[in-house]
Design a protein around this motif. Sequence first.
Motif, mmCIF file in Angstrom:
data_model
loop_
_atom_site.group_PDB
_atom_site.id
_atom_site.type_symbol
_atom_site.label_atom_id
_atom_site.label_comp_id
_atom_site.label_asym_id
_atom_site.label_seq_id
_atom_site.Cartn_x
_atom_site.Cartn_y
_atom_site.Cartn_z
ATOM 1 N N LEU A 316 15.647 16.245 -27.119
ATOM 2 C CA LEU A 316 14.635 17.258 -27.395
ATOM 3 C C LEU A 316 14.241 18.018 -26.136
ATOM 4 O O LEU A 316 13.819 19.167 -26.197
ATOM 5 C CB LEU A 316 13.385 16.596 -27.983
ATOM 6 N N ALA A 317 14.364 17.371 -24.996
ATOM 7 C CA ALA A 317 13.901 17.979 -23.752
ATOM 8 C C ALA A 317 14.986 18.793 -23.062
ATOM 9 O O ALA A 317 14.884 19.101 -21.880
ATOM 10 C CB ALA A 317 13.396 16.880 -22.813
ATOM 11 N N GLY A 318 16.022 19.179 -23.796
ATOM 12 C CA GLY A 318 17.167 19.828 -23.178
ATOM 13 C C GLY A 318 16.997 21.294 -22.843
ATOM 14 O O GLY A 318 17.880 21.893 -22.246
ATOM 15 N N ALA A 319 15.890 21.920 -23.237
ATOM 16 C CA ALA A 319 15.735 23.349 -22.955
ATOM 17 C C ALA A 319 15.531 23.574 -21.465
ATOM 18 O O ALA A 319 14.865 22.797 -20.789
ATOM 19 C CB ALA A 319 14.541 23.909 -23.725
ATOM 20 N N GLY A 320 16.090 24.665 -20.940
ATOM 21 C CA GLY A 320 15.976 24.954 -19.516
ATOM 22 C C GLY A 320 14.593 25.431 -19.133
ATOM 23 O O GLY A 320 13.821 25.898 -19.950
ATOM 24 N N VAL A 321 14.270 25.322 -17.857
ATOM 25 C CA VAL A 321 12.981 25.773 -17.349
ATOM 26 C C VAL A 321 13.071 27.255 -17.018
ATOM 27 O O VAL A 321 13.993 27.705 -16.344
ATOM 28 C CB VAL A 321 12.589 24.965 -16.089
ATOM 29 N N VAL A 322 12.118 28.020 -17.515
ATOM 30 C CA VAL A 322 12.120 29.462 -17.264
ATOM 31 C C VAL A 322 10.757 29.871 -16.725
ATOM 32 O O VAL A 322 9.754 29.217 -16.991
ATOM 33 C CB VAL A 322 12.412 30.252 -18.565
ATOM 34 N N PRO A 323 10.699 30.942 -15.946
ATOM 35 C CA PRO A 323 9.404 31.389 -15.422
ATOM 36 C C PRO A 323 8.554 31.977 -16.526
ATOM 37 O O PRO A 323 9.068 32.425 -17.547
ATOM 38 C CB PRO A 323 9.794 32.468 -14.399
ATOM 39 N N PRO A 324 7.230 31.987 -16.362
ATOM 40 C CA PRO A 324 6.350 32.520 -17.406
ATOM 41 C C PRO A 324 6.521 34.020 -17.570
ATOM 42 O O PRO A 324 6.358 34.782 -16.630
ATOM 43 C CB PRO A 324 4.943 32.177 -16.887
ATOM 44 N N THR A 325 6.871 34.439 -18.789
ATOM 45 C CA THR A 325 7.065 35.862 -19.046
ATOM 46 C C THR A 325 6.411 36.313 -20.337
ATOM 47 O O THR A 325 6.495 37.478 -20.697
ATOM 48 C CB THR A 325 8.569 36.182 -19.155
ATOM 49 N N GLY A 326 5.766 35.397 -21.098
ATOM 50 C CA GLY A 326 5.239 35.752 -22.410
ATOM 51 C C GLY A 326 4.012 36.643 -22.344
ATOM 52 O O GLY A 326 3.264 36.641 -21.379
ATOM 53 N N LYS A 327 3.819 37.450 -23.384
ATOM 54 C CA LYS A 327 2.618 38.261 -23.500
ATOM 55 C C LYS A 327 1.435 37.369 -23.842
ATOM 56 O O LYS A 327 1.587 36.297 -24.391
ATOM 57 C CB LYS A 327 2.780 39.296 -24.613
ATOM 58 N N LEU A 420 3.948 23.332 -18.627
ATOM 59 C CA LEU A 420 3.950 24.349 -19.676
ATOM 60 C C LEU A 420 4.214 25.734 -19.086
ATOM 61 O O LEU A 420 5.028 26.510 -19.611
ATOM 62 C CB LEU A 420 2.611 24.349 -20.419
ATOM 63 N N ALA A 421 3.537 26.043 -17.995
ATOM 64 C CA ALA A 421 3.709 27.358 -17.376
ATOM 65 C C ALA A 421 5.140 27.544 -16.880
ATOM 66 O O ALA A 421 5.742 28.612 -17.057
ATOM 67 C CB ALA A 421 2.718 27.520 -16.227
ATOM 68 N N ALA A 422 5.699 26.514 -16.267
ATOM 69 C CA ALA A 422 7.061 26.611 -15.747
ATOM 70 C C ALA A 422 8.085 26.762 -16.865
ATOM 71 O O ALA A 422 9.162 27.328 -16.662
ATOM 72 C CB ALA A 422 7.387 25.375 -14.906
ATOM 73 N N SER A 423 7.748 26.264 -18.065
ATOM 74 C CA SER A 423 8.658 26.358 -19.213
ATOM 75 C C SER A 423 8.453 27.639 -20.003
ATOM 76 O O SER A 423 9.124 27.855 -21.015
ATOM 77 C CB SER A 423 8.450 25.153 -20.143
ATOM 78 N N GLY A 424 7.514 28.470 -19.581
ATOM 79 C CA GLY A 424 7.254 29.707 -20.300
ATOM 80 C C GLY A 424 6.510 29.503 -21.598
ATOM 81 O O GLY A 424 6.539 30.357 -22.483
ATOM 82 N N ILE A 425 5.839 28.378 -21.733
ATOM 83 C CA ILE A 425 5.022 28.114 -22.927
ATOM 84 C C ILE A 425 3.596 28.492 -22.557
ATOM 85 O O ILE A 425 2.880 27.732 -21.894
ATOM 86 C CB ILE A 425 5.135 26.641 -23.358
#
Length: 635
Positions: A316-327, A420-425
Amino acid sequence: MGLLDELRTRVVVADGAMGTLLYLNGIDRCFEELNLTRPEQVRQIHQAYLGAGAEVIQTNTYAANDHKLKRYNLEYELEAINRAGARLARSAAQGTGAYVLGTVGGIRSTKPGEVSLGEIRRSNERQIDALLSEGVDGLLLETFYDPEELRTTLALARKKTELPIVAQVSTQDSGYLQDGSTLTEMFAILEDLGADVVGLNCRLGPFHMTRYLKQVPLPKHAYLSAYPNAGLPEYNEGRLRYRSGADYFGRSALDLRDEGVRLIGGCCGTTPEHVAAMVEAVKGSAPITDKVLEALPGSLSRTEGRIEVRETAEELAGAGVVPPTGKLFHELTAAKDHSVIVELDPPRTLRTEGFFKGVQALKEAGIDALTMADNSLASPRIANESLAAVVKEKYGVKPLVHVACRDRNMIGLQSHLMGLAASGINQMIAITGDPSKVGDVPGATSVYDYNSFDLIKLCKQFNEGRLPSGRSLGVRANFSVGAAFDPNVRHLDKGVQRLEKKIAAGADYFMTQPVYDEKRIEELYHATKHIKQQIFIGIMPLISAQNASFLHNEVPGIRLTDGVLERMQRYEHDKEAAMQEGMNIAKSLIDVVLEYFGGVYIMTPFLRYEQSAELTRYVHEAAAKRGNQRARLVQ
């Protein structure tokens, strides 16, 4: 005639909680010590239960063991406290014909190694000897989470006396005990060890206790007992309070009788009023002598549960880490005049197929965001941040995670927000969280370094790019923070004042608990129309008359109108019709919500995502019709 003779021919009602009444009277220390220091107060509670019609009372000695008395430096008073407790109960019962059971409570919680069996034997032997020396009519072994501890205590007690012994477990989840055994298996073992009555007490309200007993056959020689809690406690004005009313308990006593229970009492939150209602309900009731077992929907054997797991927490934890970009969330939802958030509870096991099927179905229905609770009702589930990463990356659905203050200290919460922030959530709702004691992990502690107000402020500090210590985060977070709003509070003006304080702390939007009163929705609008932040009104479809009764009587923060209860009760014996009526009620409520609010928050009952998908489509259709009607009026 003795207690067992009574149970052969009829249903017998026992007393309710001792600690609850002492707590309501402002006492919040060692309750058992009061046997010595305030005996008259203890005697009065016994007399109140006897006056309500209880035919069995228990001594105020539940925690009068060496391990728990040590917390108050009272371990040397163990014998005196137990003897005094037995004398008080016997003096109260004198001349009434009621039976007095000497109570011995479980010591271990969910950590079997925290107290050795040797320590348990030594303490319980002292306690049992003291109770028996004062002439009790039997023993009540109650609130045992650890089967090994109960087996040990029962074997010890049976060697000491031929008097009746009631042995009761507290189940953690779905009828399974801490060692994985079922209630049926455990009751059979207790019967073989010499228990005269076997049953359940504590942790569960009457609804779930009845539900789990549906799977349990009638014992071969022993009798069944049940001492449910008065639902789940709610934290109100600094104190825990239980909400299940006496009338509900009376009706529930009949349900328990129908599952073969012959000794019915009450545990946490119950009062003489609850006992009086049970006495009236079962008056003259003959116990059942035959029973058809009912498997719980979706239940699995332990073997099936192990074999069919296809996904692990690591996968389940396989998603990559992305920078925060959400509105920000309010920017996302401002693009149209209505928005739909749907809640889908994270699984309680590692079986995730149903959850992700639900995600796909809800995406196709057109939800704006999927929200996931954070170990709701203090029960462990798959971490919502892990699921959120998969929901976001694989399904393209915007995740909205609940973050509870209960399970993490200041360090853990800050670390969690960084993840959460590092994952873009970036969308979250800050909640304080239900106390650990309402959950299914006895002995778990509630942290509460922060409350929901503090957590909202913390998120806003992250948005400024700094930690509370002043240390820079390197980049600014992009959190949009929601908060809970209780729409069913007794004094709505005070509820709105609390909402305004959350706005001052930085809340961007609000989500309410389920509302089942159309008039209340209008009242909410008028009470909050000065507030600019969006409010998502909670809608949760009812699935049965039992479900409606349970929510109304046992779940904190939820109230159903008499009209809604009556509508569901009409279909008590027709499951399909009841479910359809629940959907009709939900759609009527949605119509009113759309008249006053732009946000709908749909809660999925028991992973029935098809219902939430149908309601999501209904929201869009109803909103479109309203838009067309407005357009025609303008023309």
